[in-house]
Scaffold this motif. Structure first.
Motif, PDB file in Angstrom:
ATOM      1  N   LEU A 125       0.827  -1.208   0.000  1.00  0.00           N
ATOM      2  CA  LEU A 125       0.000   0.000   0.000  1.00  0.00           C
ATOM      3  C   LEU A 125       0.861   1.257   0.000  1.00  0.00           C
ATOM      4  CD1 LEU A 125      -2.740  -1.062   2.577  1.00  0.00           C
ATOM      5  CD2 LEU A 125      -3.045  -0.781   0.125  1.00  0.00           C
ATOM      6  N   THR A 126       1.939   1.240   0.778  1.00  0.00           N
ATOM      7  CA  THR A 126       2.809   2.412   0.854  1.00  0.00           C
ATOM      8  C   THR A 126       3.540   2.637  -0.462  1.00  0.00           C
ATOM      9  OG1 THR A 126       3.157   1.857   3.192  1.00  0.00           O
ATOM     10  CG2 THR A 126       4.544   3.572   2.257  1.00  0.00           C
ATOM     11  N   ILE A 127       3.989   1.553  -1.097  1.00  0.00           N
ATOM     12  CA  ILE A 127       4.647   1.675  -2.397  1.00  0.00           C
ATOM     13  C   ILE A 127       3.672   2.236  -3.426  1.00  0.00           C
ATOM     14  CG2 ILE A 127       5.609   0.333  -4.322  1.00  0.00           C
ATOM     15  CD1 ILE A 127       6.916  -1.499  -2.285  1.00  0.00           C
ATOM     16  N   PHE A 128       2.431   1.777  -3.387  1.00  0.00           N
ATOM     17  CA  PHE A 128       1.424   2.259  -4.334  1.00  0.00           C
ATOM     18  C   PHE A 128       1.189   3.755  -4.159  1.00  0.00           C
ATOM     19  CE2 PHE A 128      -3.204   2.897  -5.258  1.00  0.00           C
ATOM     20  CZ  PHE A 128      -3.082   2.834  -6.639  1.00  0.00           C
ATOM     21  N   LEU A 129       1.019   4.209  -2.918  1.00  0.00           N
ATOM     22  CA  LEU A 129       0.802   5.632  -2.668  1.00  0.00           C
ATOM     23  C   LEU A 129       2.024   6.457  -3.066  1.00  0.00           C
ATOM     24  CD1 LEU A 129      -1.027   5.457   0.792  1.00  0.00           C
ATOM     25  CD2 LEU A 129      -2.030   5.947  -1.439  1.00  0.00           C
ATOM     26  N   ALA A 130       3.210   5.904  -2.836  1.00  0.00           N
ATOM     27  CA  ALA A 130       4.445   6.602  -3.222  1.00  0.00           C
ATOM     28  C   ALA A 130       4.539   6.732  -4.739  1.00  0.00           C
ATOM     29  CB  ALA A 130       5.659   5.853  -2.681  1.00  0.00           C
ATOM     30  N   SER A 131       4.135   5.688  -5.460  1.00  0.00           N
ATOM     31  CA  SER A 131       4.174   5.753  -6.924  1.00  0.00           C
ATOM     32  C   SER A 131       3.170   6.773  -7.451  1.00  0.00           C
ATOM     33  CB  SER A 131       3.899   4.361  -7.525  1.00  0.00           C
ATOM     34  OG  SER A 131       2.590   3.914  -7.216  1.00  0.00           O
ATOM     35  N   LEU A 132       1.998   6.893  -6.810  1.00  0.00           N
ATOM     36  CA  LEU A 132       1.021   7.910  -7.206  1.00  0.00           C
ATOM     37  C   LEU A 132       1.590   9.313  -7.024  1.00  0.00           C
ATOM     38  CD1 LEU A 132      -2.446   6.681  -5.862  1.00  0.00           C
ATOM     39  CD2 LEU A 132      -1.643   6.701  -8.207  1.00  0.00           C
ATOM     40  N   GLU A 133       2.303   9.519  -5.923  1.00  0.00           N
ATOM     41  CA  GLU A 133       2.884  10.838  -5.683  1.00  0.00           C
ATOM     42  C   GLU A 133       3.961  11.164  -6.717  1.00  0.00           C
ATOM     43  OE1 GLU A 133       3.558  14.536  -3.888  1.00  0.00           O
ATOM     44  OE2 GLU A 133       1.884  13.105  -3.796  1.00  0.00           O
ATOM     45  N   LEU A 134       4.757  10.173  -7.119  1.00  0.00           N
ATOM     46  CA  LEU A 134       5.782  10.388  -8.135  1.00  0.00           C
ATOM     47  C   LEU A 134       5.143  10.699  -9.490  1.00  0.00           C
ATOM     48  CD1 LEU A 134       8.306   7.562  -7.160  1.00  0.00           C
ATOM     49  CD2 LEU A 134       8.673  10.031  -6.958  1.00  0.00           C
ATOM     50  N   ILE A 135       4.018  10.056  -9.769  1.00  0.00           N
ATOM     51  CA  ILE A 135       3.286  10.342 -11.017  1.00  0.00           C
ATOM     52  C   ILE A 135       2.711  11.752 -10.963  1.00  0.00           C
ATOM     53  CG2 ILE A 135       1.262   9.696 -12.389  1.00  0.00           C
ATOM     54  CD1 ILE A 135       1.776   6.784 -11.381  1.00  0.00           C
ATOM     55  N   LYS A 136       2.159  12.116  -9.819  1.00  0.00           N
ATOM     56  CA  LYS A 136       1.580  13.447  -9.643  1.00  0.00           C
ATOM     57  C   LYS A 136       2.635  14.533  -9.849  1.00  0.00           C
ATOM     58  CE  LYS A 136      -1.015  16.137  -6.205  1.00  0.00           C
ATOM     59  NZ  LYS A 136      -1.577  16.099  -4.822  1.00  0.00           N
TER      60      LYS A 136
ATOM     61  N   HIS B 101       5.108  14.263 -11.829  1.00  0.00           N
ATOM     62  CA  HIS B 101       5.647  14.083 -13.186  1.00  0.00           C
ATOM     63  C   HIS B 101       7.077  13.543 -13.182  1.00  0.00           C
ATOM     64  CE1 HIS B 101       2.099  16.070 -14.754  1.00  0.00           C
ATOM     65  NE2 HIS B 101       2.314  17.072 -13.939  1.00  0.00           N
ATOM     66  N   ILE B 102       7.400  12.773 -12.155  1.00  0.00           N
ATOM     67  CA  ILE B 102       8.692  12.089 -12.116  1.00  0.00           C
ATOM     68  C   ILE B 102       8.578  10.750 -12.837  1.00  0.00           C
ATOM     69  CG2 ILE B 102      10.424  11.045 -10.595  1.00  0.00           C
ATOM     70  CD1 ILE B 102       9.702  13.189  -8.524  1.00  0.00           C
ATOM     71  N   LEU B 103       7.408  10.111 -12.727  1.00  0.00           N
ATOM     72  CA  LEU B 103       7.122   8.874 -13.448  1.00  0.00           C
ATOM     73  C   LEU B 103       5.971   9.109 -14.414  1.00  0.00           C
ATOM     74  CD1 LEU B 103       7.236   6.144 -10.622  1.00  0.00           C
ATOM     75  CD2 LEU B 103       9.086   6.859 -12.142  1.00  0.00           C
ATOM     76  N   CYS B 104       5.974   8.375 -15.516  1.00  0.00           N
ATOM     77  CA  CYS B 104       4.830   8.414 -16.427  1.00  0.00           C
ATOM     78  C   CYS B 104       4.287   6.999 -16.591  1.00  0.00           C
ATOM     79  CB  CYS B 104       5.208   9.010 -17.785  1.00  0.00           C
ATOM     80  SG  CYS B 104       6.455   8.094 -18.696  1.00  0.00           S
ATOM     81  N   VAL B 105       3.042   6.911 -17.020  1.00  0.00           N
ATOM     82  CA  VAL B 105       2.304   5.647 -17.028  1.00  0.00           C
ATOM     83  C   VAL B 105       1.827   5.310 -18.428  1.00  0.00           C
ATOM     84  CG1 VAL B 105       0.306   4.432 -16.076  1.00  0.00           C
ATOM     85  CG2 VAL B 105       1.501   6.120 -14.699  1.00  0.00           C
ATOM     86  N   GLN B 106       1.909   4.018 -18.760  1.00  0.00           N
ATOM     87  CA  GLN B 106       1.365   3.524 -20.015  1.00  0.00           C
ATOM     88  C   GLN B 106       0.600   2.229 -19.739  1.00  0.00           C
ATOM     89  OE1 GLN B 106       4.151   3.476 -23.415  1.00  0.00           O
ATOM     90  NE2 GLN B 106       5.651   4.411 -22.034  1.00  0.00           N
ATOM     91  N   GLN B 107      -0.411   1.988 -20.551  1.00  0.00           N
ATOM     92  CA  GLN B 107      -1.169   0.747 -20.470  1.00  0.00           C
ATOM     93  C   GLN B 107      -1.622   0.423 -21.883  1.00  0.00           C
ATOM     94  OE1 GLN B 107      -4.996   0.762 -18.441  1.00  0.00           O
ATOM     95  NE2 GLN B 107      -4.555  -1.215 -17.499  1.00  0.00           N
ATOM     96  N   GLU B 108      -1.038  -0.614 -22.468  1.00  0.00           N
ATOM     97  CA  GLU B 108      -1.283  -0.906 -23.870  1.00  0.00           C
ATOM     98  C   GLU B 108      -2.685  -1.452 -24.127  1.00  0.00           C
ATOM     99  OE1 GLU B 108       1.819  -3.469 -25.168  1.00  0.00           O
ATOM    100  OE2 GLU B 108       3.398  -1.947 -24.970  1.00  0.00           O
ATOM    101  N   ASP B 109      -3.211  -2.241 -23.194  1.00  0.00           N
ATOM    102  CA  ASP B 109      -4.531  -2.845 -23.370  1.00  0.00           C
ATOM    103  C   ASP B 109      -5.391  -2.568 -22.146  1.00  0.00           C
ATOM    104  OD1 ASP B 109      -3.777  -4.231 -25.843  1.00  0.00           O
ATOM    105  OD2 ASP B 109      -2.545  -5.476 -24.526  1.00  0.00           O
ATOM    106  N   ASN B 110      -6.721  -2.573 -22.333  1.00  0.00           N
ATOM    107  CA  ASN B 110      -7.631  -2.451 -21.207  1.00  0.00           C
ATOM    108  C   ASN B 110      -7.385  -3.575 -20.213  1.00  0.00           C
ATOM    109  OD1 ASN B 110      -8.977  -0.132 -22.051  1.00  0.00           O
ATOM    110  ND2 ASN B 110     -10.397  -1.296 -23.332  1.00  0.00           N
TER     111      ASN B 110
END
Length: 235
Positions: free
Chosen positions: A202-213, A215-224
């Motif tokens: 849970l903590t890693i997930f919240l940390a990754s959201l903050e990094l995305i917010k 703009h340190i990380l960007c996200v891709q999802q090729e398929d639904n």
């Protein structure tokens, strides 16, 4: 840190979101898969100690009944009752879809009319976070729910005692960035490969959201419902 997930207008709104991802007629969607995603979403909200409205729990119990009847051996006398439950659910989603589309059309007409009339300036504040590549927090959250659900049995086997919260989001942000120093691209499930508890995940997930917010990380999802791919901005 305050992270706000998309607020669905009710359980049917959440189900419609899940169903629409398949891009097929509502009556052709793999219903068991949709039910599992709904239940994973609710379970993850509870794990993160977020408040879940009672109507979502009522729908969850109905979906669990449909799923259990799907998995049990077929009984001739129960077949019609089971079919009625599923058809009734799909009819509700279909009807909700029509009303939602109508509401969106009325809202669009209102916005169009508003262009021809003056009105007082209003300031709209929103905490919703949009991810790059047209992905939203909901997509990331659903992917995380899937990962957590798949690892739940493993975590249960490894831990028989309740451990205290000992993870800080700031520390996990540093940990994630260090992971990207060693590798240019990681999937969301890669981030949790070494996690030893649900609290750590849970903590890693919240940390990754903050990094995305930030703009340190960007996200891709090729398929639904596909794998979430994370890359470091500028790398």
């Amino acid at each position: 840190m305050d992270i706000k997930f998309k607020d669905f207008e009710g359980p049917l709104d959440l189900l419609l979101h899940l169903v629409s991802k398949y891009e097929v007629d509502i009556y052709d969607v793999p219903l068991v898969e949709v039910i599992e995603q709904y239940l994973s979403y609710i379970a993850t909200l509870q794990a993160m100690k977020l408040e879940v409205a009672g109507e979502y729990m009522v729908m969850a119990s109905q979906l669990m009944l449909i799923k259990s009847r799907r998995l049990l051996p077929k009984l001739v006398e129960d077949t019609s009752y089971e079919d009625d439950l599923e058809v009734d659910l799909l009819n509700q989603i279909e009807e909700y879809k029509r009303f939602k589309a109508l509401g969106e059309e009325l809202a669009a007409q209102h916005d169009q009319r508003a262009k021809f009339y003056s009105k007082a300036k209003t300031e709209v504040l929103s905490e919703d976070m949009e991810l790059v590549h047209d992905k939203t927090v909901v997509d990331l959250f659903l992917a995380f729910s899937k990962v957590m659900s798949s690892r739940q049995s493993t975590l249960n086997d490894k831990h028989t005692t309740v451990e205290a919260d000992q993870y800080r989001i700031e520390d996990m942000m540093v940990y994630i960035e260090e992971r990207f120093d060693r590798k240019h691209q990681l999937t969301l499930s890669d981030l949790f490969s070494e996690s030893r508890s649900r609290a750590e995940m849970l903590t890693i997930f919240l940390a990754s959201l903050e990094l995305i917010k930030r703009h340190i990380l960007c996200v891709q999802q090729e398929d639904n419902f596909g794998e979430i791919i994370l890359t470091k901005e500028g790398a």
